[in-house]
Design a protein around this motif. Structure first.
Motif, PDB file in Angstrom:
ATOM      1  N   ALA A  78       1.164 -17.227   5.809  1.00  0.00           N
ATOM      2  CA  ALA A  78       1.614 -16.636   7.071  1.00  0.00           C
ATOM      3  C   ALA A  78       0.430 -16.402   8.009  1.00  0.00           C
ATOM      4  N   ASN A  79      -0.704 -16.019   7.439  1.00  0.00           N
ATOM      5  CA  ASN A  79      -1.910 -15.777   8.230  1.00  0.00           C
ATOM      6  C   ASN A  79      -2.395 -17.052   8.911  1.00  0.00           C
ATOM      7  N   TYR A  80      -2.390 -18.173   8.194  1.00  0.00           N
ATOM      8  CA  TYR A  80      -2.845 -19.419   8.799  1.00  0.00           C
ATOM      9  C   TYR A  80      -1.977 -19.798  10.003  1.00  0.00           C
ATOM     10  N   ALA A  81      -0.701 -19.456   9.945  1.00  0.00           N
ATOM     11  CA  ALA A  81       0.216 -19.800  11.026  1.00  0.00           C
ATOM     12  C   ALA A  81       0.125 -18.832  12.199  1.00  0.00           C
ATOM     13  N   THR A  82      -0.595 -17.725  12.024  1.00  0.00           N
ATOM     14  CA  THR A  82      -0.612 -16.682  13.062  1.00  0.00           C
ATOM     15  C   THR A  82      -2.037 -16.249  13.406  1.00  0.00           C
ATOM     16  N   PHE A  83      -2.613 -15.335  12.636  1.00  0.00           N
ATOM     17  CA  PHE A  83      -3.936 -14.794  12.938  1.00  0.00           C
ATOM     18  C   PHE A  83      -5.056 -15.768  12.575  1.00  0.00           C
ATOM     19  N   ASN A  84      -4.829 -16.596  11.585  1.00  0.00           N
ATOM     20  CA  ASN A  84      -5.786 -17.601  11.130  1.00  0.00           C
ATOM     21  C   ASN A  84      -7.150 -16.979  10.805  1.00  0.00           C
ATOM     22  N   ASP A  85      -7.126 -15.924  10.019  1.00  0.00           N
ATOM     23  CA  ASP A  85      -8.347 -15.262   9.579  1.00  0.00           C
ATOM     24  C   ASP A  85      -8.742 -15.819   8.208  1.00  0.00           C
ATOM     25  N   SER A  86      -9.455 -16.929   8.215  1.00  0.00           N
ATOM     26  CA  SER A  86      -9.827 -17.577   6.956  1.00  0.00           C
ATOM     27  C   SER A  86     -10.832 -16.756   6.168  1.00  0.00           C
ATOM     28  N   GLU A  87     -11.654 -15.961   6.859  1.00  0.00           N
ATOM     29  CA  GLU A  87     -12.674 -15.180   6.164  1.00  0.00           C
ATOM     30  C   GLU A  87     -12.055 -14.144   5.235  1.00  0.00           C
TER      31      GLU A  87
END
Length: 527
Positions: free
Chosen positions: A238-247
């Motif tokens: 879900a993060n990759y699709a929205t905030f994209n916080d890979s760290e």
């Protein structure tokens, strides 16, 4: 619904300080926002409302809060307008004669009205009552600013004056919460969603994810505050699709990798305060999901450094998992390393576990092609062998469905995970889910968004788009109809008062594994 605490005090853990240092290097700097309440409300009983209570504006203006003085037994409820995660403070003064006794307060923080409406002292569930978010405070001198040190997850705050003195009353002003999150809602790219309900579901999903993204991907900001591997896998997508916080994903991967058992097994969850510490709880599928999280992370980031460094940890999870497979190429259930799949212990999980092993193995093969090409053929053969065993021994041709366990049980989890693992070809996958819809829908007896996510994903993966949309709307949409600001840990549409713990006041109403509709919508419907 059932769950069993694991207590494994004899387990020994490694602590790879190099990996843990890299986890610490990726610790986010939390972002803060000051939020003030929008209304004063009353919590009233209503049998038609979620868990029997609702919040009703009491027509008192929030701007006049200092004028609404309280004596012994007096209460007021602040409504912050939306779900908040942060630290609460309020200014308090005395009105009337000199303050001749301490002020004794009871504060209750609630994600839903029922957490205020239900008397906390009645709770008698199997989770610790210390998770009930209430505080008792004595103040000897007023005026004072009450700044509570703990972080809370809430929308409503009830302030009850337990006692003052007949000579004076308490006055309250400047209530606020300083919110905490690793990310900002402003960074989410907008997408065009024409359906109003899906648009609202997407917004609430993002808010749910936002409030669970702290120094790690927490499973829920109300309780635990822990990092669970099953939750992490879904949150990261879900993060990759929205905030994209890979760290933040990288940090979580290093935390799990840095604290394996001495034989290399990954714990199902880790604590992060006061220092990183693995829990003595282990789940077969959760250990395998380390591979999934790493694979998804590499797909998103193309970070070869992390892939190479953590590949041996992932390989160890595969090798440990394979050791649980019998000579017939089928997974043997092990009570000491249980397959989770979902909360319910009432379904047989062997076939779902077999499918999850195949699912993870396929992802591992993709990583091995990048890091260890000489190992690829070996693991490809295992994928083929385990898939053939599943089809030959677990697929009931007459019924058109997969069976599980000695009683050849048919359940939704088996079908869903076989679809997600793509054990069958695309046409057969479509037919399998068509049969599942015919035989096992409407879905009942499942109370977690975690399992509902996988059902919806299987519908989309097998080209049942209309049914997937329908299920998102009927499940997550129903939570919104009941007033959800964020999505719940547990929700059973056929039993709106369901709690796995015996009381709604201990439930989490903002929970990691419920945030995935934003991922499903953005992957399958708008891109």
């Amino acid at each position: 619904m059932a769950f069993t605490f694991q207590i494994n005090n004899d387990i020994k853990f490694n602590h790879n300080e190099d990996l843990l240092a890299k986890a610490e290097a990726n610790r986010p700097t939390l972002k803060h926002t000051v939020v003030k309440p929008t209304d004063l409300v009353d919590i009233v009983a209503d049998s038609a409302a979620f868990n029997g209570f609702k919040a009703v504006s009491n027509q008192q203006a929030i701007e006049n809060l200092p004028k609404y003085t309280l004596k012994k037994g007096g209460k007021l409820v602040l409504d912050f307008g939306d779900h908040q995660v942060g630290r609460f403070s309020i200014d308090i003064d005395s009105v009337g004669s000199p303050m001749d006794a301490p002020l004794y307060l009871h504060l209750t923080f609630a994600e839903t009205p029922a957490e205020i409406g239900v008397e906390a002292s009645t709770y008698d569930g199997w989770l610790s009552s210390s998770w009930i978010t209430e505080e008792y405070v004595h103040l000897d001198v007023l005026p004072a600013k009450l700044s509570l040190p703990r972080r809370y997850a809430f929308r409503y705050v009830e302030i009850e004056v337990k006692d003052t003195s007949p000579k004076w009353q308490a006055s309250f002003s400047n209530p606020e919460v300083v919110t905490e999150s690793a990310v900002s809602m402003d960074t989410v790219p907008s997408v065009k969603i024409d359906d109003p309900m899906l648009k609202k579901i997407d917004e609430v999903s993002i808010k749910t994810l936002h409030d669970c993204m702290q120094t790690v991907f927490e499973d829920g900001p109300k309780r635990d505050h822990r990092l669970w591997l099953g939750d992490l896998r879904l949150q990261a997508l879900a993060n990759y699709a929205t905030f994209n916080d890979s760290e933040l994903v990288k940090r979580c991967l290093y935390l799990f990798a840095g604290m394996t058992t001495v034989d290399g097994k990954i714990s199902a969850n880790v604590f992060t305060e006061p220092k990183p510490q693995p829990d003595d709880t282990f789940m077969y599928d959760y250990s395998l999901f380390f591979i999934s999280v790493l694979s998804d992370y590499y797909t998103q980031s193309q970070d070869m450094t992390v892939l190479k460094e953590l590949y041996p940890i992932a390989k160890r999870q595969i090798d440990l998992a394979i050791a649980e497979v019998g000579s017939d190429d089928l997974l043997k259930m092990n009570e000491d390393w249980p397959v989770f799949v979902d909360w319910s212990n009432e379904i047989d999980k062997a076939t779902a576990g077999q499918a999850i092993l195949i699912y993870a193995l396929k992802q591992f093969v993709d990583m091995a092609q990048q890091v260890e090409p000489t190992a690829v053929q070996h693991y490809q053969k295992l994928v083929a062998s385990y898939s053939k065993a599943a089809i030959d021994q677990l697929f009931d041709v007459q019924q058109g469905l997969f069976v599980s366990g000695p009683n050849r049980e048919i359940n939704i989890a088996s079908q869903v995970w076989m679809v997600l693992a793509h054990v069958l070809d695309d046409q057969a996958n479509n037919q399998l889910m068509s049969k599942a819809i015919e035989s096992l829908f409407p879905v009942t007896g499942i109370a977690t968004p975690y399992m509902y996510h996988h059902i919806v994903a299987a519908l989309f993966e097998s080209n049942h788009r209309t049914d997937g949309i329908k299920l998102i709307k009927s499940y997550w949409g129903k939570m919104i109809e009941l007033g959800a600001d964020t999505f719940f840990e547990a929700f059973e549409p056929e039993d709106l008062n369901f709690s796995p713990y015996g009381s709604p006041i201990i439930n989490s109403y903002c929970h990691a594994w419920s945030c995935t509709p934003t991922y499903l919508i953005r992957k399958y419907l708008v891109n």
